[in-house]
Design an enzyme around this catalytic site. Structure first.
Site, mmCIF file in Angstrom:
data_model
loop_
_atom_site.group_PDB
_atom_site.id
_atom_site.type_symbol
_atom_site.label_atom_id
_atom_site.label_comp_id
_atom_site.label_asym_id
_atom_site.label_seq_id
_atom_site.Cartn_x
_atom_site.Cartn_y
_atom_site.Cartn_z
ATOM 1 N N GLY A 153 -15.724 2.792 3.690
ATOM 2 C CA GLY A 153 -14.423 3.446 3.543
ATOM 3 C C GLY A 153 -13.665 3.049 2.296
ATOM 4 O O GLY A 153 -12.455 3.276 2.209
ATOM 5 N N GLN A 154 -14.353 2.488 1.297
ATOM 6 C CA GLN A 154 -13.670 2.108 0.047
ATOM 7 C C GLN A 154 -13.365 3.350 -0.775
ATOM 8 O O GLN A 154 -14.246 4.198 -0.975
ATOM 9 C CB GLN A 154 -14.537 1.130 -0.754
ATOM 10 C CG GLN A 154 -13.831 0.590 -1.992
ATOM 11 C CD GLN A 154 -14.672 -0.439 -2.749
ATOM 12 O OE1 GLN A 154 -15.835 -0.685 -2.402
ATOM 13 N NE2 GLN A 154 -14.097 -1.023 -3.771
ATOM 14 N N HIS A 160 -10.288 -5.419 -3.408
ATOM 15 C CA HIS A 160 -8.972 -5.710 -2.829
ATOM 16 C C HIS A 160 -9.119 -6.055 -1.363
ATOM 17 O O HIS A 160 -10.048 -5.608 -0.687
ATOM 18 C CB HIS A 160 -8.012 -4.531 -3.009
ATOM 19 C CG HIS A 160 -8.549 -3.221 -2.508
ATOM 20 N ND1 HIS A 160 -9.430 -2.461 -3.236
ATOM 21 C CD2 HIS A 160 -8.342 -2.541 -1.357
ATOM 22 C CE1 HIS A 160 -9.747 -1.366 -2.557
ATOM 23 N NE2 HIS A 160 -9.110 -1.400 -1.396
ATOM 24 N N LEU A 161 -8.166 -6.838 -0.905
ATOM 25 C CA LEU A 161 -8.103 -7.259 0.491
ATOM 26 C C LEU A 161 -6.845 -6.640 1.096
ATOM 27 O O LEU A 161 -5.742 -6.806 0.550
ATOM 28 C CB LEU A 161 -8.029 -8.793 0.526
ATOM 29 C CG LEU A 161 -8.044 -9.498 1.873
ATOM 30 C CD1 LEU A 161 -9.367 -9.252 2.598
ATOM 31 C CD2 LEU A 161 -7.820 -11.002 1.664
ATOM 32 N N HIS A 162 -7.019 -5.918 2.204
ATOM 33 C CA HIS A 162 -5.866 -5.360 2.920
ATOM 34 C C HIS A 162 -5.314 -6.427 3.862
ATOM 35 O O HIS A 162 -6.073 -7.026 4.635
ATOM 36 C CB HIS A 162 -6.275 -4.164 3.782
ATOM 37 C CG HIS A 162 -6.811 -2.978 3.053
ATOM 38 N ND1 HIS A 162 -6.083 -1.816 2.865
ATOM 39 C CD2 HIS A 162 -8.017 -2.753 2.466
ATOM 40 C CE1 HIS A 162 -6.815 -0.931 2.211
ATOM 41 N NE2 HIS A 162 -8.006 -1.468 1.962
ATOM 42 N N ASP A 166 0.843 -1.198 0.000
ATOM 43 C CA ASP A 166 0.000 0.000 0.000
ATOM 44 C C ASP A 166 0.884 1.256 0.000
ATOM 45 O O ASP A 166 1.916 1.310 0.683
ATOM 46 C CB ASP A 166 -0.910 -0.009 1.236
ATOM 47 C CG ASP A 166 -2.078 0.953 1.104
ATOM 48 O OD1 ASP A 166 -3.221 0.486 0.973
ATOM 49 O OD2 ASP A 166 -1.842 2.185 1.116
ATOM 50 N N ASN A 189 -12.935 -3.215 2.482
ATOM 51 C CA ASN A 189 -13.877 -2.108 2.589
ATOM 52 C C ASN A 189 -14.852 -2.142 1.412
ATOM 53 O O ASN A 189 -14.466 -2.506 0.301
ATOM 54 C CB ASN A 189 -13.126 -0.781 2.594
ATOM 55 C CG ASN A 189 -12.205 -0.632 3.794
ATOM 56 O OD1 ASN A 189 -12.543 -1.073 4.890
ATOM 57 N ND2 ASN A 189 -11.035 -0.038 3.590
HETATM 58 P P1 5GP Z 1 -9.650 1.285 0.150
HETATM 59 O O1 5GP Z 1 -9.733 2.611 0.856
HETATM 60 O O2 5GP Z 1 -10.350 1.354 -1.192
HETATM 61 O O3 5GP Z 1 -10.099 0.112 0.967
HETATM 62 O O4 5GP Z 1 -8.123 1.018 -0.090
HETATM 63 C C1 5GP Z 1 -7.414 1.604 -1.136
HETATM 64 C C2 5GP Z 1 -5.961 1.597 -0.729
HETATM 65 O O5 5GP Z 1 -5.184 1.852 -1.872
HETATM 66 C C3 5GP Z 1 -5.599 2.657 0.314
HETATM 67 O O6 5GP Z 1 -5.079 2.041 1.475
HETATM 68 C C4 5GP Z 1 -4.574 3.522 -0.396
HETATM 69 O O7 5GP Z 1 -3.515 3.940 0.453
HETATM 70 C C5 5GP Z 1 -4.074 2.615 -1.499
HETATM 71 N N1 5GP Z 1 -3.636 3.305 -2.692
HETATM 72 C C6 5GP Z 1 -4.263 4.347 -3.304
HETATM 73 N N2 5GP Z 1 -3.591 4.704 -4.412
HETATM 74 C C7 5GP Z 1 -2.522 3.880 -4.489
HETATM 75 C C8 5GP Z 1 -1.438 3.765 -5.435
HETATM 76 O O8 5GP Z 1 -1.332 4.495 -6.419
HETATM 77 N N3 5GP Z 1 -0.517 2.781 -5.188
HETATM 78 C C9 5GP Z 1 -0.607 1.954 -4.101
HETATM 79 N N4 5GP Z 1 0.363 1.031 -3.964
HETATM 80 N N5 5GP Z 1 -1.611 2.037 -3.202
HETATM 81 C C10 5GP Z 1 -2.548 2.984 -3.402
#
Ligand code: 5GP
Ligand code: ZN
Length: 113
Positions: free
Chosen positions: A92-93, A99-101, A29, A86
């Site tokens: 919070g997406q 995707h899975l964190h 991330d 999310n």
């Molecule tokens: P979400 O908020 O949709 O669950 O997670 C999206 C994640 O993608 C966030 O944790 C954010 O930091 C990450 N992210 C956003 N843009 C980029 C990027 O350009 N590269 C990488 N490696 N991560 C990203």
């Protein structure tokens, strides 16, 4: 192609890779929330878990098992870790490609914000 994660999978936007196979791409991330913060991303574009169908069941299971293996390889599987997916605004997406964190390397708190 306007999807950020599709562009990362294609290689047109750089990312720090962790693991790749025919079904998933895993990278770090950009804004890590733990000492280890990886994103397990299916190569198939699915906007969110709301759009997943029964035919995606094996793929989603593969994402979970990949995360488990990466936690083991990183050395914190026994101590514990967190998997987060999310969904949409209240979840919070921010990137609308499933995707899975995988978060690990520190003690987590509950409930999440
Ligand atoms: P979400 O908020 O949709 O669950 O997670 C999206 C994640 O993608 C966030 O944790 C954010 O930091 C990450 N992210 C956003 N843009 C980029 C990027 O350009 N590269 C990488 N490696 N991560 C990203
Ligand atoms: Zn996508």
């Amino acid at each position: 192609m306007s999807c950020l994660f599709c562009q990362i999978i294609e290689g047109s936007i750089p990312a720090k890779p962790c693991y790749e196979d025919d079904k998933v791409f895993v990278f770090h991330d950009l804004h890590p929330q733990a000492p280890t913060h990886m994103l397990i991303v299916p190569k198939k574009h699915i906007a969110s878990i709301n759009e997943a169908t029964p035919e995606d069941a094996a793929l989603i299971g593969h994402m979970m098992l990949t995360a488990k293996q990466l936690a083991k390889d990183a050395g914190f599987a026994e101590q514990g870790f967190r998997l987060v997916m999310n969904c949409n605004s209240w979840g919070g997406q921010t990137v609308f490609h499933l995707h899975l964190h995988l978060l690990g390397g520190r003690m987590m708190t509950w409930p999440p914000g």
